[in-house]
Design a protein around this motif. Structure first.
Motif, PDB file in Angstrom:
ATOM      1  N   SER A 113       0.824  -0.997  -0.268  1.00  0.00           N
ATOM      2  CA  SER A 113       0.058  -0.160   0.313  1.00  0.00           C
ATOM      3  C   SER A 113       0.934   0.678  -0.127  1.00  0.00           C
ATOM      4  CB  SER A 113      -1.119  -0.160   1.220  1.00  0.00           C
ATOM      5  OG  SER A 113      -2.050  -1.378   1.033  1.00  0.00           O
ATOM      6  N   TYR A 114       1.642   1.028   0.454  1.00  0.00           N
ATOM      7  CA  TYR A 114       3.041   2.971   1.047  1.00  0.00           C
ATOM      8  C   TYR A 114       3.327   2.878  -0.491  1.00  0.00           C
ATOM      9  CZ  TYR A 114       6.292   5.266   2.957  1.00  0.00           C
ATOM     10  OH  TYR A 114       7.272   6.545   2.423  1.00  0.00           O
ATOM     11  N   GLU A 115       4.179   1.700  -1.189  1.00  0.00           N
ATOM     12  CA  GLU A 115       5.038   1.787  -2.104  1.00  0.00           C
ATOM     13  C   GLU A 115       3.712   2.271  -3.728  1.00  0.00           C
ATOM     14  OE1 GLU A 115       8.263   1.507  -2.875  1.00  0.00           O
ATOM     15  OE2 GLU A 115       8.298   0.738  -0.948  1.00  0.00           O
ATOM     16  N   TYR A 116       2.552   1.675  -3.386  1.00  0.00           N
ATOM     17  CA  TYR A 116       2.039   2.251  -4.334  1.00  0.00           C
ATOM     18  C   TYR A 116       1.260   3.723  -4.754  1.00  0.00           C
ATOM     19  CZ  TYR A 116      -2.892   2.290  -7.057  1.00  0.00           C
ATOM     20  OH  TYR A 116      -3.837   3.256  -7.857  1.00  0.00           O
ATOM     21  N   LEU A 117       0.364   3.925  -3.312  1.00  0.00           N
ATOM     22  CA  LEU A 117       0.390   5.480  -2.810  1.00  0.00           C
ATOM     23  C   LEU A 117       1.171   6.643  -2.871  1.00  0.00           C
ATOM     24  CD1 LEU A 117      -1.479   4.471   0.840  1.00  0.00           C
ATOM     25  CD2 LEU A 117      -2.708   5.636  -1.282  1.00  0.00           C
ATOM     26  N   LYS A 118       2.811   5.594  -1.892  1.00  0.00           N
ATOM     27  CA  LYS A 118       4.044   6.784  -2.393  1.00  0.00           C
ATOM     28  C   LYS A 118       3.768   7.344  -3.849  1.00  0.00           C
ATOM     29  CE  LYS A 118       8.137   5.387  -1.939  1.00  0.00           C
ATOM     30  NZ  LYS A 118       9.279   4.568  -2.086  1.00  0.00           N
ATOM     31  N   GLU A 119       4.125   6.218  -5.164  1.00  0.00           N
ATOM     32  CA  GLU A 119       3.769   6.284  -6.577  1.00  0.00           C
ATOM     33  C   GLU A 119       2.903   6.997  -6.562  1.00  0.00           C
ATOM     34  OE1 GLU A 119       5.283   2.944  -8.628  1.00  0.00           O
ATOM     35  OE2 GLU A 119       6.681   2.122  -7.070  1.00  0.00           O
ATOM     36  N   THR A 120       1.805   6.934  -6.525  1.00  0.00           N
ATOM     37  CA  THR A 120       0.639   7.650  -6.967  1.00  0.00           C
ATOM     38  C   THR A 120       0.634   9.350  -6.641  1.00  0.00           C
ATOM     39  OG1 THR A 120      -0.746   5.412  -6.487  1.00  0.00           O
ATOM     40  CG2 THR A 120      -1.856   7.680  -6.781  1.00  0.00           C
ATOM     41  N   PHE A 121       0.906   9.431  -5.097  1.00  0.00           N
ATOM     42  CA  PHE A 121       0.954  11.280  -4.995  1.00  0.00           C
ATOM     43  C   PHE A 121       2.328  11.560  -5.436  1.00  0.00           C
ATOM     44  CE2 PHE A 121      -1.915   9.031  -1.023  1.00  0.00           C
ATOM     45  CZ  PHE A 121      -2.523   9.055  -1.109  1.00  0.00           C
ATOM     46  N   ASN A 122       3.216  11.343  -5.750  1.00  0.00           N
ATOM     47  CA  ASN A 122       4.547  11.300  -5.717  1.00  0.00           C
ATOM     48  C   ASN A 122       5.382  10.614  -7.185  1.00  0.00           C
ATOM     49  OD1 ASN A 122       7.004  13.322  -5.648  1.00  0.00           O
ATOM     50  ND2 ASN A 122       7.424  12.123  -3.852  1.00  0.00           N
ATOM     51  N   PRO A 123       4.749  11.310  -8.308  1.00  0.00           N
ATOM     52  CA  PRO A 123       5.459   9.544  -9.078  1.00  0.00           C
ATOM     53  C   PRO A 123       6.549  11.098  -9.366  1.00  0.00           C
ATOM     54  CG  PRO A 123       3.393  11.764 -10.025  1.00  0.00           C
ATOM     55  CD  PRO A 123       3.772  11.664  -8.727  1.00  0.00           C
ATOM     56  N   SER A 124       6.765  11.689  -9.356  1.00  0.00           N
ATOM     57  CA  SER A 124       8.319  12.757  -9.420  1.00  0.00           C
ATOM     58  C   SER A 124       8.953  11.875  -8.917  1.00  0.00           C
ATOM     59  CB  SER A 124       8.287  13.933  -9.546  1.00  0.00           C
ATOM     60  OG  SER A 124       8.522  14.338  -8.332  1.00  0.00           O
ATOM     61  N   GLY A 125       9.245  10.787  -8.030  1.00  0.00           N
ATOM     62  CA  GLY A 125      10.038  10.080  -7.254  1.00  0.00           C
ATOM     63  C   GLY A 125      11.147  11.297  -5.927  1.00  0.00           C
ATOM     64  N   HIS A 126      10.962  13.061  -6.073  1.00  0.00           N
ATOM     65  CA  HIS A 126      11.490  13.638  -5.127  1.00  0.00           C
ATOM     66  C   HIS A 126      11.424  12.678  -3.698  1.00  0.00           C
ATOM     67  CE1 HIS A 126      13.717  15.353  -8.849  1.00  0.00           C
ATOM     68  NE2 HIS A 126      12.263  15.590  -9.291  1.00  0.00           N
ATOM     69  N   TYR A 127      12.148  13.360  -2.595  1.00  0.00           N
ATOM     70  CA  TYR A 127      11.655  13.506  -1.341  1.00  0.00           C
ATOM     71  C   TYR A 127      10.546  14.216  -0.760  1.00  0.00           C
ATOM     72  CZ  TYR A 127      12.261  14.004   4.107  1.00  0.00           C
ATOM     73  OH  TYR A 127      12.216  14.672   4.889  1.00  0.00           O
ATOM     74  N   SER A 128       9.342  14.261  -0.611  1.00  0.00           N
ATOM     75  CA  SER A 128       8.785  14.897  -0.242  1.00  0.00           C
ATOM     76  C   SER A 128       7.731  13.815   1.106  1.00  0.00           C
ATOM     77  CB  SER A 128       7.339  14.237  -1.301  1.00  0.00           C
ATOM     78  OG  SER A 128       6.147  14.420  -0.913  1.00  0.00           O
ATOM     79  N   PRO A 129       7.780  14.639   2.108  1.00  0.00           N
ATOM     80  CA  PRO A 129       7.503  14.179   3.648  1.00  0.00           C
ATOM     81  C   PRO A 129       6.000  14.521   3.382  1.00  0.00           C
ATOM     82  CG  PRO A 129       9.291  16.479   3.726  1.00  0.00           C
ATOM     83  CD  PRO A 129       9.210  16.071   2.621  1.00  0.00           C
ATOM     84  N   VAL A 130       5.365  15.169   2.779  1.00  0.00           N
ATOM     85  CA  VAL A 130       3.839  14.847   3.224  1.00  0.00           C
ATOM     86  C   VAL A 130       3.149  13.790   2.165  1.00  0.00           C
ATOM     87  CG1 VAL A 130       1.756  16.166   2.435  1.00  0.00           C
ATOM     88  CG2 VAL A 130       3.062  17.384   2.728  1.00  0.00           C
ATOM     89  N   THR A 131       3.898  12.842   1.342  1.00  0.00           N
ATOM     90  CA  THR A 131       3.595  12.166   0.951  1.00  0.00           C
ATOM     91  C   THR A 131       3.900  10.890   1.631  1.00  0.00           C
ATOM     92  OG1 THR A 131       4.080  13.195  -1.702  1.00  0.00           O
ATOM     93  CG2 THR A 131       3.907  10.281  -1.350  1.00  0.00           C
ATOM     94  N   HIS A 132       5.591  11.072   2.673  1.00  0.00           N
ATOM     95  CA  HIS A 132       5.489   9.504   2.929  1.00  0.00           C
ATOM     96  C   HIS A 132       4.495   9.495   4.420  1.00  0.00           C
ATOM     97  CE1 HIS A 132       8.834   9.241   0.469  1.00  0.00           C
ATOM     98  NE2 HIS A 132       9.400  10.357   1.525  1.00  0.00           N
TER      99      HIS A 132
END
Length: 305
Positions: free
Chosen positions: A190-209
């Protein structure tokens, strides 16, 4: 014209930064996660324990906190935290180190959502880390229950070992794995899916994590609560005066007792504090892990010129 430096892809850091950094980040994240939410975890444990004492029966998180604070003092909710700190550091180092290593070997770092690879990596991480953490978890729960006589983890460990033997520290290990393997598979996937969905650019994003970690933790916690109730019964049976509970030898015995005492609802005792614990603690864990991984990984980078 001099080209601007290119920021390295954050999500590519795990491969370049090495196993040691992933393990160190995991250790720091684990300690952060467990200590912050420990009082709510103590309430969860108490709500799951089958007790004959009316003083140990709570109807909600608020009711439990009010009654415990009034009769025993709020500090009692921190009892056992030292055991968690002692175990969480090395256990989470192994946990995240194994996860990153197996995920890479299984192809989880390839583009796209690699559900199978992340699930396998999560399961492998759980099996190894739980073997290390289980004794500390037993000590923690023995200290959390209502009326516990233990004031230090070392005293608790010696008493349990002398009275019940080494097996007492691992009687719940099979049940723990039955719970944490699917928990981790659900959580990581779930985490990997949501992380890629919310942050497709792959840059460090505290809110996404934070968001991805919190949602993943809440879903996984709710789904695996029935096995957590069984685990708690097995880990705390030595403190019970009930002969049937003290005689429980494994998950099947625990499930029969829970079903006989409370029916299907018995398997969801403490589900609210469990979800309340895991959503913020999981969010904090992933935020801490990704932050420490980025900070420590940055030392290995060679600046572009």
């Amino acid at each position: 014209m001099i080209p601007e430096p290119v920021e390295p892809d954050y999500e590519a850091l795990p491969i370049g930064t090495g196993l040691g950094i992933n393990m160190a980040a995991g250790a720091l994240a684990g300690i952060s996660e467990h200590t912050v939410m420990f009082p709510v975890d103590s309430i969860k444990t108490r709500m799951q324990v089958f007790s004959a004492s009316p003083a140990a029966v709570y109807s909600s998180i608020g009711n439990a906190f009010t009654r415990i604070s009034a009769t025993e003092g709020a500090r009692v909710l921190w009892r056992g935290v030292a055991s968690v700190i002692a175990g969480a550091g090395p256990a989470h180092a192994v946990y995240f180190g194994t996860y990153e290593l197996v995920k890479d070997l299984a192809g989880g770092n390839r583009p796209g959502h690699q559900f199978t690879a992340t699930s396998v990596a999560g399961a492998a991480a759980t099996i190894t880390s739980d073997a290390l953490m289980n004794p500390f978890d037993v000590i923690k729960q023995r200290m959390q229950v209502h009326g516990s006589k233990f004031r230090s983890g070392w005293t608790c460990a010696k008493t349990v070992y002398r009275g019940e033997g080494l097996g007492a520290f691992y009687v719940s290990y099979p049940t723990t794995l039955m719970m944490t393997v699917p928990f981790t598979a659900v959580q990581f996937t779930s985490y990997e899916y949501l992380k890629e969905t919310f942050n497709p650019s792959g840059h460090y994003s505290p809110v996404t994590h934070v968001v991805a970690g919190g949602l993943a933790g809440g879903v996984a916690a709710a789904v695996t609560t029935p096995l957590d109730v069984a685990k708690t019964l097995l880990q705390t049976k030595g403190t019970s005066e009930d002969r049937q509970i003290r005689g429980a030898r494994g998950v099947m015995d625990a499930c029969r007792i829970i079903w006989g005492r409370n029916g299907v609802w018995g398997f969801f005792r403490g589900v609210t504090p469990r979800v309340v614990t895991f959503m913020p603690s999981n969010a904090l864990c992933w935020l801490s892990y990704e932050f420490f991984k980025k900070v420590m990984g940055s030392y290995d980078r060679v600046p572009e010129r």
